[in-house]
Design an enzyme around this catalytic site. Structure first.
Site, PDB file in Angstrom:
ATOM      1  N   TYR A 178       0.854  -1.205   0.000  1.00 46.23           N
ATOM      2  CA  TYR A 178       0.000   0.000   0.000  1.00 46.23           C
ATOM      3  C   TYR A 178       0.887   1.251   0.000  1.00 46.23           C
ATOM      4  O   TYR A 178       0.683   2.179  -0.798  1.00 46.23           O
ATOM      5  CB  TYR A 178      -0.890  -0.047   1.234  1.00 46.23           C
ATOM      6  CG  TYR A 178      -1.792   1.143   1.437  1.00 46.23           C
ATOM      7  CD1 TYR A 178      -2.836   1.420   0.568  1.00 46.23           C
ATOM      8  CD2 TYR A 178      -1.613   1.998   2.539  1.00 46.23           C
ATOM      9  CE1 TYR A 178      -3.679   2.513   0.784  1.00 46.23           C
ATOM     10  CE2 TYR A 178      -2.450   3.071   2.753  1.00 46.23           C
ATOM     11  CZ  TYR A 178      -3.482   3.336   1.884  1.00 46.23           C
ATOM     12  OH  TYR A 178      -4.305   4.407   2.101  1.00 46.23           O
ATOM     13  N   LYS A 189       1.309   4.183  -2.797  1.00 49.33           N
ATOM     14  CA  LYS A 189       1.057   5.599  -2.506  1.00 49.33           C
ATOM     15  C   LYS A 189       2.282   6.450  -2.868  1.00 49.33           C
ATOM     16  O   LYS A 189       2.148   7.524  -3.445  1.00 49.33           O
ATOM     17  CB  LYS A 189       0.687   5.790  -1.030  1.00 49.33           C
ATOM     18  CG  LYS A 189      -0.710   5.289  -0.676  1.00 49.33           C
ATOM     19  CD  LYS A 189      -1.800   6.065  -1.417  1.00 49.33           C
ATOM     20  CE  LYS A 189      -3.187   5.663  -1.012  1.00 49.33           C
ATOM     21  NZ  LYS A 189      -4.241   6.245  -1.841  1.00 49.33           N
TER      22      LYS A 189
HETATM   23  N1  LIG Z   1      -9.535   5.743   5.553  1.00 47.75           N
HETATM   24  C1  LIG Z   1      -8.327   6.077   5.927  1.00 47.75           C
HETATM   25  O1  LIG Z   1      -8.017   6.053   7.136  1.00 47.75           O
HETATM   26  C2  LIG Z   1      -7.324   6.516   4.904  1.00 47.75           C
HETATM   27  C3  LIG Z   1      -6.042   6.930   5.340  1.00 47.75           C
HETATM   28  C4  LIG Z   1      -5.105   7.313   4.393  1.00 47.75           C
HETATM   29  C5  LIG Z   1      -5.447   7.342   3.046  1.00 47.75           C
HETATM   30  N2  LIG Z   1      -6.691   6.938   2.641  1.00 47.75           N
HETATM   31  C6  LIG Z   1      -6.993   6.958   1.211  1.00 47.75           C
HETATM   32  O2  LIG Z   1      -8.215   7.644   0.972  1.00 47.75           O
HETATM   33  C7  LIG Z   1      -8.894   7.024  -0.134  1.00 47.75           C
HETATM   34  C8  LIG Z   1     -10.298   6.610   0.294  1.00 47.75           C
HETATM   35  O3  LIG Z   1     -10.176   5.722   1.390  1.00 47.75           O
HETATM   36  P1  LIG Z   1     -11.446   5.043   2.087  1.00 47.75           P
HETATM   37  O4  LIG Z   1     -11.071   4.816   3.495  1.00 47.75           O
HETATM   38  O5  LIG Z   1     -12.677   5.771   1.761  1.00 47.75           O
HETATM   39  O6  LIG Z   1     -11.422   3.635   1.347  1.00 47.75           O
HETATM   40  P2  LIG Z   1     -12.612   2.551   1.238  1.00 47.75           P
HETATM   41  O7  LIG Z   1     -11.983   1.220   1.078  1.00 47.75           O
HETATM   42  O8  LIG Z   1     -13.599   2.751   2.338  1.00 47.75           O
HETATM   43  O9  LIG Z   1     -13.314   2.982  -0.119  1.00 47.75           O
HETATM   44  C9  LIG Z   1     -12.731   2.758  -1.373  1.00 47.75           C
HETATM   45  C10 LIG Z   1     -13.865   2.619  -2.378  1.00 47.75           C
HETATM   46  O10 LIG Z   1     -13.279   2.393  -3.669  1.00 47.75           O
HETATM   47  C11 LIG Z   1     -14.160   1.533  -4.358  1.00 47.75           C
HETATM   48  N3  LIG Z   1     -13.474   0.878  -5.481  1.00 47.75           N
HETATM   49  C12 LIG Z   1     -12.586  -0.158  -5.426  1.00 47.75           C
HETATM   50  N4  LIG Z   1     -12.228  -0.517  -6.673  1.00 47.75           N
HETATM   51  C13 LIG Z   1     -12.893   0.321  -7.523  1.00 47.75           C
HETATM   52  C14 LIG Z   1     -12.938   0.452  -8.931  1.00 47.75           C
HETATM   53  N5  LIG Z   1     -12.230  -0.377  -9.735  1.00 47.75           N
HETATM   54  N6  LIG Z   1     -13.705   1.417  -9.466  1.00 47.75           N
HETATM   55  C15 LIG Z   1     -14.450   2.239  -8.676  1.00 47.75           C
HETATM   56  N7  LIG Z   1     -14.456   2.155  -7.328  1.00 47.75           N
HETATM   57  C16 LIG Z   1     -13.678   1.205  -6.764  1.00 47.75           C
HETATM   58  C17 LIG Z   1     -14.626   0.526  -3.306  1.00 47.75           C
HETATM   59  O11 LIG Z   1     -15.806  -0.125  -3.702  1.00 47.75           O
HETATM   60  C18 LIG Z   1     -14.802   1.432  -2.091  1.00 47.75           C
HETATM   61  O12 LIG Z   1     -16.129   1.886  -1.966  1.00 47.75           O
HETATM   62  C19 LIG Z   1      -8.006   5.857  -0.580  1.00 47.75           C
HETATM   63  O13 LIG Z   1      -7.158   6.293  -1.609  1.00 47.75           O
HETATM   64  C20 LIG Z   1      -7.180   5.567   0.643  1.00 47.75           C
HETATM   65  O14 LIG Z   1      -5.959   4.969   0.311  1.00 47.75           O
HETATM   66  C21 LIG Z   1      -7.615   6.535   3.550  1.00 47.75           C
END
Ligand SMILES: NC(=O)c1ccc[n+]([C@@H]2O[C@H](COP(=O)([O-])OP(=O)(O)OC[C@H]3O[C@@H](n4cnc5c(N)ncnc54)[C@H](O)[C@@H]3O)[C@@H](O)[C@H]2O)c1
Length: 314
Positions: free
Chosen positions: A142, A146
């Site tokens: 991951y 990133k």
């Molecule tokens: N949640 C955290 O604590 C956190 C921390 C750091 C970074 N991030 C980043 O923020 C972003 C959002 O994170 P999140 O927590 O909402 O993630 P999440 O896993 O809750 O949501 C990701 C969404 O992407 C969708 N998805 C997956 N493959 C797909 C595709 N091919 N086409 C369209 N949609 C698709 C999934 O169905 C899901 O709803 C990500 O890039 C994640 O890396 C999140």
């Protein structure tokens, strides 16, 4: 100018709340929420919802054209703990979605993009308080995706003038939608268990200190950086709010629920957490676009318990 906004990955933890927040922040805007899976009813009712596989360039192009989109938030990704189980799939998904849109933006110069990075870009060799510019040698797939994503964003900004903006989120804490399989998810799960059974078995050690942020601050950061005028250089901005250990969080919960107890059974997610910094320094974001957080551990805890309690009794 029109304001037609597409959120990719809108059914996830952050995407759902981002779409609803944008709906309120820009009442005149067209908000198109998209994901490979259906979102919660509140999302579908308050936005234009489209099923979309963001790895498919033609599908993305069709949606951009159909709604005359000028702003895209790329929130779809596979998160840290899930990614470690299927490293090649995670790498493929995370890079394909980003590169697809960067390549589209190369020839659609009116597009403004947001793509989130993470504290996962840091690694074991990073000092425990990570500065904006420091050693970035991530140890997880991951984190590797990133860090590579950040490099590609800068490449497309420098070589093709693509307007892309990035913040490095810490662990995001929220109550509306379940967390998506990250290493900091314990800081969400703990509140459900506190309300359901007044105790929690934590998958991280009690002294595992990590940077965290309440969702309201994450939404403000995400939309503020996009509202700023175009930046000269691409910087994947650190944005910090609070840092705490599971023990600190249990203590904060006990201020509201004195009988709450916690036990510890670290699993494979501990190895991921051990590679991340305990805190990170966000001076650049505070200086360049006036980033400021609102929630600390106590105010966040009160909000989480209040909203989850309401949600769970409906
Ligand atoms: N949640 C955290 O604590 C956190 C921390 C750091 C970074 N991030 C980043 O923020 C972003 C959002 O994170 P999140 O927590 O909402 O993630 P999440 O896993 O809750 O949501 C990701 C969404 O992407 C969708 N998805 C997956 N493959 C797909 C595709 N091919 N086409 C369209 N949609 C698709 C999934 O169905 C899901 O709803 C990500 O890039 C994640 O890396 C999140």
């Amino acid at each position: 100018m029109n304001n037609n906004i597409l959120i990719i990955g809108a059914s996830g933890q952050i995407g759902t709340e981002l779409a609803l927040y944008l709906r309120k922040r820009y009442p005149e805007a067209q908000i198109v929420a998209s994901d490979i899976k259906e979102g919660i009813p509140e999302l579908v009712e308050n936005t234009t919802f489209e099923l979309l596989d963001a790895t498919d360039t033609d599908q993305v192009l069709n949606i951009l054209k159909k709604y005359n989109i000028n702003t895209v938030y790329i929130m779809a990704a596979m998160l840290s703990a899930v990614a470690e189980k299927v490293p090649m799939k995670a790498w493929d998904l995370n890079m394909t979605i980003l590169l697809n849109i960067l390549n589209i933006a190369k020839t659609h110069s009116d597009l403004k993009l947001f793509w989130p990075s993470s504290i996962a870009v840091f690694g074991k060799t990073t000092p425990k308080n990570a500065k904006q510019y420091t050693i970035t040698e991530p140890n997880t797939v991951y984190g590797i995706s990133k860090l590579s994503g950040e490099r590609w964003c800068e490449y497309f900004k420098n070589n093709y003038n693509v307007d892309i903006r990035t913040i490095r989120y810490p662990g995001i804490i929220s109550w509306k939608v379940a967390a998506g399989g990250g290493t900091t998810d314990y800081a969400v799960d703990i509140f459900y268990k506190a309300l359901e059974q007044n105790n929690y078995e934590c998958f991280l050690r009690k002294d595992s200190k990590l940077p965290m942020m309440y969702m309201d601050d994450a939404l403000k950061a995400t939309t503020d950086i996009m509202a700023h005028k175009e930046f000269k250089n691409y910087i994947p901005y650190n944005v910090a709010a609070m840092s705490f250990t599971p023990e600190d969080l249990a203590h904060a919960i006990r201020k509201e629920r004195p009988d709450f107890s916690i036990s510890y059974a670290p699993d494979s997610r501990q190895q991921i957490a051990d590679t991340w910094p305990a805190s990170f320094d966000d001076d650049y974001a505070r200086q360049d676009w006036n980033w400021n957080h609102q929630f600390d551990i106590d105010s966040m805890t009160k909000e989480m318990l209040f909203h989850l309690n309401k949600k769970m009794t409906i």
